[in-house]
Design a protein around this motif. Structure first.
Motif, short mmCIF file in Angstrom:
data_model
loop_
_atom_site.label_atom_id
_atom_site.label_comp_id
_atom_site.label_asym_id
_atom_site.label_seq_id
_atom_site.Cartn_x
_atom_site.Cartn_y
_atom_site.Cartn_z
N THR A 23 0.84 -1.20 0.00
CA THR A 23 0.00 0.00 0.00
C THR A 23 0.88 1.25 0.00
O THR A 23 1.82 1.34 0.78
N VAL A 24 0.50 2.18 -0.85
CA VAL A 24 1.26 3.41 -1.01
C VAL A 24 0.56 4.55 -0.29
O VAL A 24 -0.66 4.71 -0.39
N SER A 25 1.33 5.33 0.44
CA SER A 25 0.77 6.52 1.08
C SER A 25 1.74 7.68 0.90
O SER A 25 2.91 7.48 0.57
N GLY A 26 1.23 8.89 1.12
CA GLY A 26 2.08 10.06 1.02
C GLY A 26 1.76 10.92 -0.17
O GLY A 26 0.72 10.80 -0.80
N SER A 27 2.70 11.77 -0.49
CA SER A 27 2.49 12.85 -1.46
C SER A 27 2.69 12.40 -2.90
O SER A 27 3.58 12.88 -3.61
N ILE A 28 1.84 11.48 -3.32
CA ILE A 28 1.87 10.98 -4.69
C ILE A 28 0.65 11.46 -5.46
O ILE A 28 -0.47 11.35 -4.97
N GLN A 29 0.89 12.00 -6.64
CA GLN A 29 -0.22 12.48 -7.47
C GLN A 29 -0.73 11.40 -8.40
O GLN A 29 -1.92 11.27 -8.63
#
Length: 125
Positions: A23-29
């Motif tokens: 799972t990816v989290s953070g400041s990704i557009q």
């Protein structure tokens, strides 16, 4: 900050199955390619499977290493920013640390590769 968290690794007997999730989290557009790689002791890291973003058009495209074709399946859920690797008919040679990797656009602009910390998969004979 971008964070990739893998889960689902463990110990399984040969012929068994495991399901890895990242799972990816953070400041990704935007996330383009999502991939799984693995590394065994004394060996170079190798690509296991990857999946492109269906937003490219034509649906998701998947690629697999020859050693896992027909046994592993990669899938993604863009809404949840998750990539899953279903591993069946596991063999002792599949024993490795498995890493999740994405090619994504940061919120501030610009594309880059991001990696998880890895999850251990051990297949006993």
């Amino acid at each position: 900050q971008v964070r990739l968290v893998e889960s689902g690794g463990g110990l399984v007997q040969a012929g068994g199955s495991l399901r890895l999730s990242c799972t990816v989290s953070g400041s990704i557009q935007s996330i383009d390619i999502m991939s799984w790689h693995r590394q065994s002791p004394g060996k170079q890291r190798e690509s296991v499977a990857s999946i492109t973003n269906m937003a490219r058009g034509g649906g998701d495209t998947t690629t697999y290493a020859d050693s896992v074709k027909g046994r592993f399946t990669i899938s993604r859920d863009n809404a949840k920013r998750t990539v899953v690797l279903e591993m069946n008919s596991l063999k002792p040679d599949d024993t490795a640390v498995y890493y999740c990797q994405i090619y994504a656009m940061y919120l501030g602009g610009g594309w880059g590769d991001y990696w998880g910390q890895g999850t251990q998969v051990t297949v006993s004979s």
